[in-house]
Every structure is written in C-alpha cells, then in structure tokens.
Design a protein around this motif. Structure first.
Motif, short mmCIF file in Angstrom:
data_model
loop_
_atom_site.label_atom_id
_atom_site.label_comp_id
_atom_site.label_asym_id
_atom_site.label_seq_id
_atom_site.Cartn_x
_atom_site.Cartn_y
_atom_site.Cartn_z
N ALA A 185 0.88 -1.09 0.17
CA ALA A 185 -0.18 0.06 0.02
C ALA A 185 0.81 0.98 0.12
O ALA A 185 1.97 1.26 0.50
CB ALA A 185 -0.92 -0.04 1.21
N PRO A 186 0.47 2.33 -0.68
CA PRO A 186 1.07 3.77 -0.71
C PRO A 186 0.99 4.05 0.79
O PRO A 186 0.32 3.82 1.63
CB PRO A 186 0.36 4.45 -1.42
N GLY A 191 -6.26 7.45 2.46
CA GLY A 191 -7.00 6.17 2.31
C GLY A 191 -7.22 5.62 1.15
O GLY A 191 -7.48 4.28 0.67
N LEU A 192 -7.26 6.38 0.05
CA LEU A 192 -7.69 6.21 -1.46
C LEU A 192 -6.40 5.87 -2.10
O LEU A 192 -5.52 6.70 -2.32
CB LEU A 192 -8.49 7.07 -2.08
N TYR A 193 -6.27 4.54 -2.47
CA TYR A 193 -4.77 4.26 -2.93
C TYR A 193 -4.47 4.84 -4.27
O TYR A 193 -3.14 5.31 -4.31
CB TYR A 193 -4.80 2.67 -3.53
N THR A 194 -5.16 5.26 -5.08
CA THR A 194 -5.03 5.86 -6.41
C THR A 194 -4.52 7.59 -6.27
O THR A 194 -3.59 8.07 -6.67
CB THR A 194 -6.38 6.07 -7.48
N VAL A 195 -5.17 7.90 -5.26
CA VAL A 195 -5.06 9.46 -4.78
C VAL A 195 -3.58 9.35 -4.03
O VAL A 195 -2.72 10.29 -4.16
CB VAL A 195 -6.16 10.12 -3.85
N ASP A 196 -3.37 8.52 -3.08
CA ASP A 196 -2.28 8.56 -2.20
C ASP A 196 -1.01 8.18 -2.83
O ASP A 196 -0.04 8.74 -2.86
CB ASP A 196 -2.41 7.62 -1.23
N ALA A 197 -1.22 7.20 -4.15
CA ALA A 197 0.05 6.76 -4.74
C ALA A 197 0.43 8.18 -5.72
O ALA A 197 1.71 8.49 -5.78
CB ALA A 197 -0.45 5.65 -5.76
N ALA A 198 -0.66 8.90 -6.14
CA ALA A 198 -0.34 10.07 -7.09
C ALA A 198 0.45 11.21 -6.13
O ALA A 198 1.19 11.96 -6.55
CB ALA A 198 -1.29 10.62 -7.86
N THR A 200 2.16 10.80 -3.49
CA THR A 200 3.48 10.51 -3.06
C THR A 200 4.35 10.22 -4.12
O THR A 200 5.60 9.74 -3.94
CB THR A 200 3.47 9.45 -1.99
N GLY A 201 3.97 10.36 -5.52
CA GLY A 201 4.68 10.16 -6.52
C GLY A 201 4.95 8.68 -6.83
O GLY A 201 6.10 8.26 -7.68
N ARG A 202 4.24 7.87 -6.23
CA ARG A 202 4.66 6.27 -6.37
C ARG A 202 3.72 5.67 -7.72
O ARG A 202 2.55 5.29 -7.61
CB ARG A 202 4.10 5.47 -5.27
N TRP A 203 4.25 6.10 -8.92
CA TRP A 203 3.51 5.72 -10.03
C TRP A 203 3.21 4.36 -10.45
O TRP A 203 2.22 4.03 -11.25
CB TRP A 203 3.93 6.63 -11.35
N VAL A 207 -0.56 3.01 -11.09
CA VAL A 207 -0.85 2.30 -12.36
C VAL A 207 -1.62 0.75 -11.90
O VAL A 207 -2.46 0.20 -12.26
CB VAL A 207 0.18 1.72 -13.20
N SER A 208 -0.81 0.44 -10.85
CA SER A 208 -1.31 -1.19 -10.26
C SER A 208 -2.78 -0.90 -9.52
O SER A 208 -3.73 -1.60 -9.77
CB SER A 208 -0.44 -1.85 -9.19
N ALA A 209 -2.87 0.08 -8.88
CA ALA A 209 -4.24 0.42 -8.27
C ALA A 209 -5.43 0.77 -9.31
O ALA A 209 -6.45 0.35 -8.98
CB ALA A 209 -4.22 1.73 -7.16
N VAL A 210 -4.94 1.62 -10.18
CA VAL A 210 -5.99 1.67 -11.24
C VAL A 210 -6.45 0.51 -12.06
O VAL A 210 -7.82 0.12 -12.21
CB VAL A 210 -5.58 2.83 -12.32
#
Length: 346
Positions: A185-186, A191-198, A200-203, A207-210
């Motif tokens: 997890a990011p 708590g939203l993986y897509t938002v949190d990954a974006a 924190t720059g964990r692209w 991509v995996s979360a989307v």
C-alpha cells in the motif's frame, strides 16, 4: 435568527436541511440500535462458542465487559454518550475501536463507489443524450436495449463472469485486492490508493491500483449506467418539448448552445437526484462485488460483523452509511441551487 430570516433563500433552505439532518442522524442511531438488538441470535454464543456459553460465569463476565448486562434503554443512552465523544465502541471480533476499523475500510469502498459513479455519470448522461437526440432511430433502439440488459443482469453474476473471463481465462486484468502483492500500500494520506499513490509520486502503485480498480468499478457501474441512460433520455425528451427550447431555436441560437444552456441545464436537476441516490446505493450495496474481487471495503466488514453478531461494528456501519446518505442529499440540495435559479430565489 432575524439575520437568517432576512438572508438568502438558498442559505435559509440549506440551514433547514442541516437542522433536519441532525435530527435524522439521531433517528439513524435509534433505528440501528433497535434493529441490531432485535436480530435473532446470541452474540455471546457467536463470539465465545458453545463451550464457553455453557459456563454462566464466563457469560456473565463477557456481558458485563461489553455492557450487555444493562437494560436496553440504558445501553442506548450509553451508546449516545459514546457517539457524542466520537467513540463508536470496540469491535467484538477485531478488538479494535470500530472507528479505526471503519477508517481503514470505508476509503476502499469510497474509492470503488466513486470510480463507479464517475463512469456512470459520464457514460449514462452521454448515452441518454444521444438516445434522446436520435429518438426512434437505430442509436436510440440500441441504447435502450443495452440499458434494459444492464438493468436486468444481476451484478453478482456479472462480477463472477468478469472475474472468470478477464482474469482467469484471458489474464488481461489484475487479480483480487487493491494493488499487486509485491508493491504494498502507498503511504496513507486519504486512504484512497490511487490518490495517495499520486500524491506521493508512487506511479507504479498508481498504475497497479487503477488496474485493480477498473474491473470491479465497471461491473458495479453497469446498472447505474443503464439507469442514468434511461432517466437522462426521458428528462431530455421532456425538456426538448418545452417553450424555452423552442424559443432558443427560433432565435437561431447554435445547436451546442441550446443543448448546453437550455436542455442539459434543465434536465440536470432530476438527473442529479437519481445520481445522488445511486451513489448512496453503490456505497451500501458493494458487498457481493467486494467479496468476489476480495476488495477490503466496508461491505466485507459489514458482512463479517453481521455473521458474528458484532453489535458495535454493525451499529457503526449503519451509522456511517446513514450519514453518507444524508451528506449526499445535502450536496444534491446545494447543486440544485447552483443549477436552478428558482431554488435560489424561492
């Protein structure tokens, strides 16, 4: 109070809605408490097992620890006092505060339902507009048939078929869960993986979360797309026959201006109403989809809590879902005032 009476009609309207919402929240706490305690079954047996139930001392101690030895009115008063202090109780299964459990599971459901309603709004409104503008032509007949199929197909069956075909057979979509197991997890911000990954720059995680979000969101949105398509078609057809649209055509206004400013704006009020109710239904109806795709959301949490008679968790889920409905209705009321000037002036 005098300032409120002399203020904007929209402000007065929203203040009344907020005051009503507070009363409804109290009603939700009462209904969830009563219904939870009317459920047949013994929470002691569900949590301790039959051997422990045979020992009266263990049963009495467990009931005292969880406040079940007191009369129901007293239990409800204590429950309200805890809620006023932000305490939803302690889960009898996870032995963690229910608030902490919900803070972990609710964002997953919000992410799934949010993606589903976004797809539903875009496709449903576009398809409904096309069907209305091509009334009784081939696109209209095709979209009406597809919307009928979308409303008729059970969501759980479609989820099973989609998981089997696209993951197991064709292997073109990711498996279960929210991200690939090797990524993790990011860093938790929303708590939203897509938002949190974006954020924190964990692209790679983004991509995996989307990818993991796409299939369950599309499955969950099919019914809502079909519903919004049919409803938008009816709303647009009704507006197209009104006097102000004919007046716009008589003035020689461009077609896009008539569609955007005359037709869509007038048709959006009933569409927003349906979309708000649909979003609430998506939040509370994701149990089967979450189970099939192993999506760790509030649906699975509610199901496990119900099967184990975890009373604090059940009441916590009921309260959260009820509050979500109230917030959605309040947002819809605000959008009424933004879209329809009659609400602002009434």
């Amino acid at each position: 109070m005098d300032r409120l009476r002399r203020g904007s009609p929209l402000v007065r309207f929203l203040v009344r809605r907020i005051l009503i919402a507070v009363l409804l929240v109290w009603g939700i706490t009462l209904v969830t408490f009563v219904l939870t305690n009317l459920v047949p079954g013994d929470p002691v047996a569900a949590n301790l097992g039959q051997r422990a139930v045979a020992d009266p001392a263990i049963v009495a101690q467990w009931r005292a620890d969880h406040g079940l030895d007191k009369p129901l009115p007293q239990q409800y008063v204590l429950h309200l006092e805890s809620l006023l202090h932000g305490d939803l109780g302690t889960s009898q299964q996870s032995h963690r505060p229910v608030g902490d459990d919900l803070a972990e599971f609710v964002p997953a459901t919000l992410e799934l339902a949010g993606a589903a309603i976004t797809v539903s709004l875009v496709l449903g409104v576009v398809f409904g507009l096309i069907a209305a503008l091509r009334r009784d032509r081939l696109p209209d007949h095709v979209l009406r048939m597809l919307s009928l199929v979308g409303i008729s197909v059970p969501t759980f069956w479609l989820a099973l078929v989609a998981f089997y075909v696209f993951f197991y057979r064709l292997q073109i979509t990711p498996g279960s869960g929210r991200v690939d197991p090797g990524l993790g997890a990011p860093e938790s911000i929303t708590g939203l993986y897509t938002v949190d990954a974006a954020l924190t720059g964990r692209w790679d995680i983004f991509v995996s979360a989307v990818g993991h979000l796409l299939t369950p969101a599309l499955v969950l949105s099919l019914y809502t797309i079909a519903l919004l398509t049919r409803f938008t078609r009816s709303a647009v057809l009704e507006v197209l026959g009104q006097d102000h649209v004919r007046a716009g055509r008589a003035k020689g206004l461009p077609r896009r201006v008539i569609l955007r400013s005359y037709v869509l704006r007038s048709a959006l009020v009933p569409i927003i109403t349906v979309a708000g109710l649909a979003f609430g239904s998506l939040l509370s109806g994701t149990v089967l989809v979450e189970s099939i795709f192993a999506w760790p959301g509030v649906g699975q949490y509610a199901y496990k809590s119900a099967t184990t008679l975890d009373l604090p968790a059940i009441m916590g889920v009921g309260l959260v879902v009820g509050v979500v409905y109230l917030v959605i209705n309040l947002i819809v009321d605000v959008l009424y005032g933004v879209i329809d000037p009659r609400v602002r002036l009434r």
